[in-house]
Design a protein around this motif. Structure first.
Motif, mmCIF file in Angstrom:
data_model
loop_
_atom_site.group_PDB
_atom_site.id
_atom_site.type_symbol
_atom_site.label_atom_id
_atom_site.label_comp_id
_atom_site.label_asym_id
_atom_site.label_seq_id
_atom_site.Cartn_x
_atom_site.Cartn_y
_atom_site.Cartn_z
ATOM 1 N N ASP A 10 0.868 -1.044 -0.035
ATOM 2 C CA ASP A 10 0.098 -0.127 -0.056
ATOM 3 C C ASP A 10 0.754 1.159 -0.026
ATOM 4 O OD1 ASP A 10 -2.353 -1.383 0.120
ATOM 5 O OD2 ASP A 10 -2.745 -1.402 2.052
ATOM 6 N N SER A 14 0.163 3.990 -5.523
ATOM 7 C CA SER A 14 -1.363 4.386 -5.430
ATOM 8 C C SER A 14 -1.570 4.699 -6.937
ATOM 9 C CB SER A 14 -0.898 6.115 -4.658
ATOM 10 O OG SER A 14 -2.081 6.671 -4.800
ATOM 11 N N ILE A 15 -3.060 4.179 -7.190
ATOM 12 C CA ILE A 15 -3.478 4.305 -8.655
ATOM 13 C C ILE A 15 -4.897 4.894 -8.191
ATOM 14 C CG2 ILE A 15 -4.397 3.065 -10.659
ATOM 15 C CD1 ILE A 15 -2.232 1.188 -10.043
ATOM 16 N N ASP A 16 -5.336 6.166 -9.014
ATOM 17 C CA ASP A 16 -6.305 6.736 -8.775
ATOM 18 C C ASP A 16 -7.212 6.993 -10.102
ATOM 19 O OD1 ASP A 16 -8.663 8.470 -8.188
ATOM 20 O OD2 ASP A 16 -7.361 10.373 -8.053
ATOM 21 N N LEU A 17 -8.309 5.843 -10.167
ATOM 22 C CA LEU A 17 -9.055 5.789 -11.576
ATOM 23 C C LEU A 17 -10.230 6.790 -11.782
ATOM 24 C CD1 LEU A 17 -8.888 2.098 -11.894
ATOM 25 C CD2 LEU A 17 -7.559 3.668 -13.069
ATOM 26 N N MET A 18 -10.304 7.764 -10.700
ATOM 27 C CA MET A 18 -11.388 8.840 -10.842
ATOM 28 C C MET A 18 -10.809 9.805 -11.398
ATOM 29 S SD MET A 18 -14.660 9.411 -10.299
ATOM 30 C CE MET A 18 -15.258 8.082 -9.140
ATOM 31 N N SER A 20 -10.416 13.664 -12.879
ATOM 32 C CA SER A 20 -10.882 15.015 -12.435
ATOM 33 C C SER A 20 -11.470 15.886 -13.370
ATOM 34 C CB SER A 20 -9.449 15.734 -11.723
ATOM 35 O OG SER A 20 -8.531 16.006 -12.851
ATOM 36 N N TRP A 129 -3.831 10.416 -18.787
ATOM 37 C CA TRP A 129 -3.211 9.770 -17.707
ATOM 38 C C TRP A 129 -1.773 10.099 -17.482
ATOM 39 C CZ3 TRP A 129 0.859 6.512 -18.376
ATOM 40 C CH2 TRP A 129 0.978 6.062 -19.697
ATOM 41 N N GLU A 157 2.945 6.510 -8.424
ATOM 42 C CA GLU A 157 1.822 7.001 -8.190
ATOM 43 C C GLU A 157 0.898 7.110 -9.644
ATOM 44 O OE1 GLU A 157 1.666 10.569 -5.991
ATOM 45 O OE2 GLU A 157 2.672 9.286 -4.222
ATOM 46 N N SER A 159 -2.467 7.939 -12.110
ATOM 47 C CA SER A 159 -3.880 8.744 -11.872
ATOM 48 C C SER A 159 -4.572 8.689 -13.301
ATOM 49 C CB SER A 159 -4.000 9.962 -11.339
ATOM 50 O OG SER A 159 -3.143 10.785 -11.784
ATOM 51 N N ASP A 161 -6.584 11.156 -15.151
ATOM 52 C CA ASP A 161 -6.824 12.671 -14.915
ATOM 53 C C ASP A 161 -8.031 13.224 -15.798
ATOM 54 O OD1 ASP A 161 -4.449 12.642 -13.030
ATOM 55 O OD2 ASP A 161 -3.257 13.219 -14.877
#
Length: 184
Positions: A10, A14-18, A20, A129, A157, A159, A161
């Motif tokens: 963890d 960090s992977i952010d698939l939401m 912006s 991305w 990290e 994402s 975007d």
């Protein structure tokens, strides 16, 4: 100096698939040109040819017009883009240039890219991305108080975007690319 404790998974990624930003764009292809209306308040005109060298942009909210070159590759990872514009609001005309790369960052390496997925002729999804990463690092020493071998695991990290839905009228199946990854 004591060896670094192993990190949990963890802490390593960090992977952010939401996304912006979400955009809806409309394109019309007319006699070798593409006219685009972006709901981000922009009107874009550019040639359809694969060697297009420019695009015209009108932003009514900012009262700006610009003529911008395509990104000119200087090296494999470095691009130059130049443009001239006029602000009706400020009554000024000027030019800008920018050097860009898909790699870079301060202390952290970054990949930025756009990937286009053609769902069927006239409907594309484009994803913007990025991935910020620190590569693993191996260190060691003898007689320095440091361990003989130590490893820093690195970090990732990533994402999503931006997601754009692009509706194009007047295109043929020959104009569609199923998957493309243009340079940023």
């Amino acid at each position: 100096m004591a060896a670094e404790e192993p990190k949990s998974w963890d802490e390593l990624y960090s992977i952010d698939l939401m996304p912006s930003e979400l955009f809806l764009k409309f394109r019309e292809q007319i006699q070798g040109f593409r006219v685009g209306l972006n709901l981000e308040a922009k009107l874009v005109l550019k040639p359809l040819s694969h060697d297009r060298r420019w695009k015209f942009i009108y932003e009514p909210l900012h009262h700006d017009v610009r003529l911008v070159s395509k990104k000119i590759p200087l090296t494999k990872f470095l691009n130059l883009q130049v443009g001239i514009g006029h602000s009706f609001q400020l009554h000024t005309t000027g030019w800008k240039w920018k050097l860009t790369t898909c790699l870079g960052g301060d202390g952290v390496s970054r990949i930025r890219n756009k990937t286009c997925l053609g769902l069927y002729p006239g409907v594309d999804l484009r994803f913007g991305w990025r991935a910020d990463y620190v590569l693993p690092e191996f260190t060691g020493g003898v007689g320095t108080g440091e361990p003989l071998f130590n490893m820093n695991s690195g970090r990732l990290e990533a994402s999503l975007d931006r997601v754009e839905t692009i509706l194009t009228h007047g295109c043929s199946s020959n104009d569609q690319l199923i998957l493309e990854s243009p340079p940023s």
